[in-house]
Each structure stands twice: as C-alpha cells, then as structure tokens.
Design a protein around this motif. Structure first.
Motif, mmCIF file in Angstrom:
data_model
loop_
_atom_site.group_PDB
_atom_site.id
_atom_site.type_symbol
_atom_site.label_atom_id
_atom_site.label_comp_id
_atom_site.label_asym_id
_atom_site.label_seq_id
_atom_site.Cartn_x
_atom_site.Cartn_y
_atom_site.Cartn_z
ATOM 1 N N ALA A 129 -7.934 0.137 2.397
ATOM 2 C CA ALA A 129 -6.868 0.200 1.385
ATOM 3 C C ALA A 129 -6.769 1.606 0.805
ATOM 4 C CB ALA A 129 -7.133 -0.823 0.266
ATOM 5 N N GLU B 245 0.054 0.400 7.869
ATOM 6 C CA GLU B 245 -0.398 -0.714 7.027
ATOM 7 C C GLU B 245 -0.409 -2.017 7.826
ATOM 8 O OE1 GLU B 245 1.259 -1.931 2.816
ATOM 9 O OE2 GLU B 245 2.250 -3.119 4.389
ATOM 10 N N THR C 219 0.829 -1.219 0.000
ATOM 11 C CA THR C 219 0.000 0.000 0.000
ATOM 12 C C THR C 219 0.858 1.262 0.000
ATOM 13 O OG1 THR C 219 -0.108 0.228 2.408
ATOM 14 C CG2 THR C 219 -1.772 -1.195 1.369
#
Ligand code: NAD
Length: 685
Positions: free
Chosen positions: A231, A250, A137
């Motif tokens: 996300a 994350e 990410t």
C-alpha cells in the motif's frame, strides 16, 4: 434490494440500500449504474446525490462475494467509479457514518463530497491482507496528500470527517456538516449545478514527499505482512506516475495479494470470528438475559482485570474480597492501570474517576444480591471454588448467571454444589484480562441455552472474542498450549537451545517464543503445578531440565534470570543454561543439534494442530475455525497465517501427518481425526 431512486426538485438522489452495511454487491453496483443513467437521461435533473442513507455510506466490498464469480462480474467497482467520474452532470456523495474501503473509493469517484462530521472514512483493506483495488491508492493521495493517505492506507484505521477536514489543503471533503447529509448535499448540489468543468479527483496531482520513516516503521511493525508495504509503494506511485498507470499497478497488486496465502488467512480470520458466535444446537432466537450489574469475586490478578472490562463500557461492578487489605490492593491496581492510560493520553482523568465511581468494593457476599452476572476469580482450588459457589447460591438473585473463571477445574463439579447448575457457566478470561481479547465460554453439561448465550453476548459487549468450549483439562487453549510446550521441551532434549527455538517461532510470526514467555510469566508458576502433580502421581514423568532451572531459582525476568540472563528486559543466552543443557545431553547421550528453523516452527505448530484435532474430535470445540480464533486472539498466533488449523489445511494434511511421523518416529500415532482427514484428502476448515 440494491438502490433506491427519487428526484427532489432538480436533484436525483440515489440511495444505496443493501443492509446491513451497504456492501457493494453485484446487484448494488448494477443499481448505481442504472440509476445514474436514469438521472443523466432526465432533462429535469441537474445534479445527482449518491448516498447510503443514515449511518452508513458503505462499508465497502461485499465480502460474502469474495472468491465468487459475482465479485468481479460487470460492472465491477472500478467500472462503476469510472462511470460516476465520467458523468456529464455533477455527482455529490452524501456521507453519513461508515465509509470504508470500496465505499470510500466510490465516493472518490464522485465530483464532490459532503459528510457529517462524525462520519468515519478509511481504507481497511490491509486488515484483510489486501490493498484497495478500486482506485483508492491513487485517488486518496490526490485529495489528502501522499503522507496522510499513506498513513490511512497502511494502518487500515479510519478517521473522522471532522479530522480529515482539518488536513492541510485537503480536497476530500467539500463540506462537513452536523445536519442531515442528504439535505446538505442537495443544497450544495444546487449551488454547484452549473459549474463546469466538473472537478475530477483523477485530474489532481499528489506531491511526492519522503516516506522513508513510515516505511521503516512499517517494516518493523508489520512483521512479515506484505499488504501494508504494498500500500505504501502504491501511495508513492500516486505522486510519481500518471493515474492510469497507477491504477493498473494497483489492480495488479490487488489481484496478486488476493491470490496469496496472507490474504486467504486474514479473510479466514474475519469469517472465523463471526462463525464463533453461532452455536449450532441453540436456536438463534434465544434471548440473552439483560446484564445491568456485575459482581466479581476476588480482586486479584484476574478479578481486577475482569472488573475493568465492565467498568470500561459503563456497567457497574461490585467486587468482593475476603479481607480489607486484599480489597485495597486490588482497587489500587485497577486505579493504577487506568492512571497509566491517562498518562499515555488514552483516557481522560474524568473518565478514570467515572469508571472508579462505578466500582463498589465490598467484604460481604450479601452485596452481590442485586447482580445479574457474578464472575468468580478466587484461588484455583476445587474446595475453595465449591465453598464460594455454595455461598453464591444462597445470596444470588433467581435468574442471575453464575460464572467461574477457572482455568483447569471441572465446571460441572463446581455447578453441582448449587441448586441451579443450569445457571452456571465458565467464563475463562486471559491475563491481562482487561487487554486480552479471548474469552473461552465453557459450557457445562447442565448450562442452560440462554445462560450460554448471555455469556457470549456480554463477552461481545465488552469487546471480547468469545469461543464456546466444552469441559476438559485446559479447555481449548491451555490444553493445546501444553502440547506446544511439550514440543519445545522435546526439542531442548534433542539438542536444541531456547534461543534457537524462540528465534524460529518468532520468525514464523509469534511475538515471543515459549522460553521468553516462560521467563515473562514466571517459571515458578508451572513448577508449582508440576510439583503438585509429582506429589499426586509419583510416577509422572519429570521435566528434568525445567525443574533443574527452577531449583536454581531462575524463575525468569522477576529474578533477573531464567532461560535467559536479563539486563532489564533484554534477554541474553545464558552460559548457566548452556551448561545445564550440556550436562543433560551428556547424561542422555544426546548430541548438540542445530535444527532447521523451519522444522522447529513446524514441530511446535503441528503439535498444536495434533492437539487441536483431538479437541475437535472429542467435541470440546465446535469447529476447527474456533480453535484458530482461540490461538489468534489468546496466544499470539500470527493472524496472517490464519490459525493453526487453517495453516495445516493450507500446508496439506497428508504432509502434516508425514512430518509429525518423521518428528516423533514411525510408532507414534497422530490424532485419529487428522489421519482420517489426511487419508481422505480433506481439510479441517
Ligand atoms: P490471585 O491469587 O491473583 O487472586 C485471587 C484472589 O481471590 C485473591 O485476591 C484472594 O484474596 C481472593 N479470594 C480467595 N478466596 C476468596 C473468597 N472466598 N472470596 C473472595 N475472594 C477470595 O489469582 P488469579 O491469578 O487472579 O486467579 C484467579 C482465578 O483465575 C483462578 O481460578 C485462576 O485459575 C484463574 N485464571 C488465572 C489466570 C492467570 O493468568 N493468572 C488466567 C486465567 C484464569
């Protein structure tokens, strides 16, 4: 096996070797770190190529390790990636084929990436209710820009290397080739071997761009799913915070989602669909019969849709009807369905013609003589089916599989009119048959093992999720649906309304509640079945409310009125239905009651669970997870809840039993299997 190591000239090649998909198991992660160390220590090596060989770079985490100590054991994936990124010699990822999830994150830890144009790269973690957990990410936005990276992460859909190479300003792929990826990467490594400092994705920055439109879309489409929005938040963070803070965020999100219900449910779905392919009493070596030509009988609603499935994958189909006009009508519908796809840009006009050219219309059973599989989709009447199978028995070649798409009839009785009951099987498609993923494969008492295996295999080839069912009225799905509809009817009779019931179950995650579904499918269809039953069994209990609705001609959308009033497809609560209900309640001394939406949803879902438990106990379904698959792929049960049986397991079976008794009164008996498992504190799955 984990990795292989060789030195070619002055380049070390580390090949991930963990069939079938190069999952990043603990042994594989260890292998990569070990081989990397060897290459760094070797003065004869200037650069390192990391690859997965032909066809796969890596499909990501080894999901068989999920939830086991091996999954997080050192070196974990973030550590492996950190080691690559910190290497003192350049590391080039050579990608050919699938590069998903942890595989892509691994490649982002390399200094350079070379890929074949057809390779597919993506971060599909959201499909398992997760976000990437090894830097994806934070690194993907740095090489593709925040927007494209966010689209990839939130959808879970992969993209081709060719398309990604065309993204403006991209730093993901240094070279895209049509030749061998490893050869190309070795050549590339030779060119950059002495370039310093080594480029690291972590040192790039991602520009912040507004993503509000994407957030709005996702909020609407994701319907209660948490991972896609998580996300998106992380993609935004990549542009606004230092990478190590982003990586920490994350990891925290990943761990939180991993421990939650949604991901547990979606992982269950993933394994359940695979488990459904295994039939315990049939040896796994049993070969499916080859299917090169398919026959379909009946070009009505189902026959046409069934034929399209085969045309779509290039299998020729002969379709047989009783009269020319019915045949013409059927072919017209197939062509129109394809034309809609052409109009939407999902199919080329050429492909449409190619598919239609694979279709042979006929009025003669004789034309089915060369088919390897013949699927019957004629009227749902035993006499008609038996006469059709008598004729089929005469024309079909020896060894052909004879399938019926019946929804309710006894497959054994149909098979009995043939001289070859072992070759007869049920293939129960769902409407629209070219769209719905579920295929119930109905195993008769005489169905041969390889015939069953053939039906499952061809189902997989045309993209269906096959589930084996034994014979009973309604098989797995429709039998449970009857219980679900009864529960909805019970609520109406107890003082609730269609709008309240639909809203509650939609809030639970179904796309549409039972009354809207009735209006869409046409209330006249179930009315016709009920009228037949009333004629055959004069004492059968009446569905007073629904019958009264149908007597008013309120069949649903097609008549502009059903449980709701319609303007186009917009459903509005109807004063006529309100009055119908009020008069029913008055006659039966019921007071209008507003139920808690959660209770409404539970009444419907636990009705499915109770019926599922009966089906399991009777051996109609092979395993509880098969029942989940049926409901997920054929009836719109929300995937993030894992299916009715899994949902009940998470809820706790003792509580399910308690609630069922509360809904129905203490004298009502839940399914014995459910009661037994609850008493033993066990689960279905
Ligand atoms: P339909 O009425 O739309 O189509 C049946 C077709 O079969 C008609 O075109 C008819 O002309 C043709 N036909 C009748 N007798 C024939 C014969 N002897 N030889 C060749 N063709 C013949 O019906 P449908 O909805 O497509 O249903 C077909 C079967 O599929 C039924 O068994 C039904 O229970 C089952 N099914 C239907 C659905 C659904 O939602 N409609 C879903 C699953 C299964």
């Amino acid at each position: 096996m984990s990795t292989q190591y060789e030195v070619r000239g002055r380049v070390a090649v580390i090949t991930i070797d963990n069939p079938p998909v190069n999952g990043l198991s603990h042994a594989t992660r260890e292998g990569i770190v070990r081989d990397l160390g060897r290459a760094l220590d070797d003065p004869g090596v200037d650069a390192i190529v990391l690859t997965g060989g032909a066809g796969f770079f890596s499909a990501g985490a080894d999901i068989a390790e999920f939830g086991t100590p091996a999954s997080g054991a050192d070196p974990n994936l973030p550590q492996v990636i950190g080691t690559l990124e910190a290497a003192s010699k350049p590391v080039v990822a050579a990608i050919d084929g699938t590069c998903f999830g942890g595989g892509l994150e691994l490649a982002l830890g390399a200094h350079y990436r070379v890929a074949t144009a057809k390779s597919r790269l993506g971060l599909p973690e959201v499909n398992l209710g997760l976000v990437p957990g090894a830097g994806g990410t934070q690194r993907l936005p740095r090489v593709l820009g925040t927007r494209v990276a966010a689209e990839i992460m939130t959808s879970g859909d992969p993209r081709s290397a060719r398309d990604l190479a065309a993204v403006d300003g991209q730093r993901l792929l240094d070279r895209v080739v049509d030749a061998d990826a490893v050869d190309a990467a070795i050549a590339f490594a030779g060119e950059i071997a002495n370039v310093r400092p080594l480029p690291r994705v972590r040192d790039l920055t991602a520009a912040a761009v507004p993503l509000d439109d994407l957030r709005a879309q996702l909020t609407k489409r994701a319907r209660g799913l948490t991972a896609p929005l998580a996300a998106l938040d992380l993609a935004e963070r990549a542009a606004t915070t230092p990478i190590d803070d982003g990586l920490a965020a994350e990891r925290a999100t990943f761990l939180e989602l991993m421990g939650g219900d949604q991901s547990a449910s979606l992982r269950h779905v993933f394994f359940a669909e695979r488990a459904a392919r295994r039939i315990p009493d049939i040896p796994s070596t049993t070969q499916a019969r080859p299917i090169e030509r398919v026959g379909v009988l009946g070009a009505g609603t189902m026959g046409g849709g069934i034929a399209m499935n085969f045309l779509n994958v290039g299998i020729p189909v002969t379709i047989v009807e009783t009269a020319q006009d019915a045949l013409d009508r059927g072919l017209g519908v197939i062509r129109r369905n394809y034309q809609i796809q052409v109009d939407r840009g999902r199919l080329t006009a050429d492909a449409l013609e190619q598919r239609m050219a694979l279709l042979t219309p006929s009025l003669s059973y004789e034309d089915l003589a060369n088919c390897d599989l013949i699927i019957e989709a004629v009227f749902e009447e035993m006499d008609v089916k038996r006469s059709v199978f008598t004729k089929l028995d005469q024309v079909a070649r020896p060894g052909a599989v004879l399938a019926t798409n019946t929804s309710t009839l006894d497959v054994d009785q149909i098979a009995a009119v043939t001289s070859r009951p072992g070759e007869v099987v049920g293939m129960h498609f769902f409407s629209p048959a070219n769209v719905m993923r579920l295929l119930e494969v109905v195993r008769g008492k005489d169905t041969a093992d390889d015939v069953l295996v053939t039906a499952m295999a061809i189902g997989q080839r045309i993209g269906k999720v096959g589930v084996v069912a034994r014979i009973c009225d309604g098989f797995i799905g429709n039998r449970m649906l009857a219980a679900y509809r009864d529960a909805a009817g019970d609520l109406l009779r107890s003082g609730s309304t269609p709008a309240e019931i639909d809203a509650a179950i939609e809030e639970f995650g179904f796309a549409m509640g039972p009354f809207k579904v009735g209006d869409l499918a046409g209330n006249d269809i179930s009315w016709a079945i009920r009228k037949r039953r009333y004629a055959e069994h004069p004492d059968a209990p009446r569905d007073e409310i629904t019958d009264a609705l149908c007597e008013m001609g309120r069949f649903g959308q097609k008549t502009g009125a059903g449980w709701y009033d319609y303007e186009g497809r917009d459903a509005k609560p109807s004063p006529v239905v309100d009055e119908l209900l009020a008069s029913y309640w008055a006659r039966h001394g019921v007071t209008r009651t507003t139920f808690d939406p959660e209770e409404i949803a539970q009444r419907l879902v636990f009705a499915l669970v109770n019926s599922g438990a009966q089906i399991l106990e009777e051996g109609i379904a092979l395993r509880a997870s098969d029942i989940d698959v049926v409901y997920l792929s054929g009836y719109g049960f929300p995937r993030h809840r894992g299916g009715p049986m899994f949902y009940a397991d998470r809820f706790g079976l003792p509580r399910v039993v308690e609630e069922l008794r509360r809904f129905h009164g203490p004298d009502w008996e839940p399914a014995p299997l459910l009661v037994r498992l609850a008493a033993e504190n066990k689960t279905f799955n």
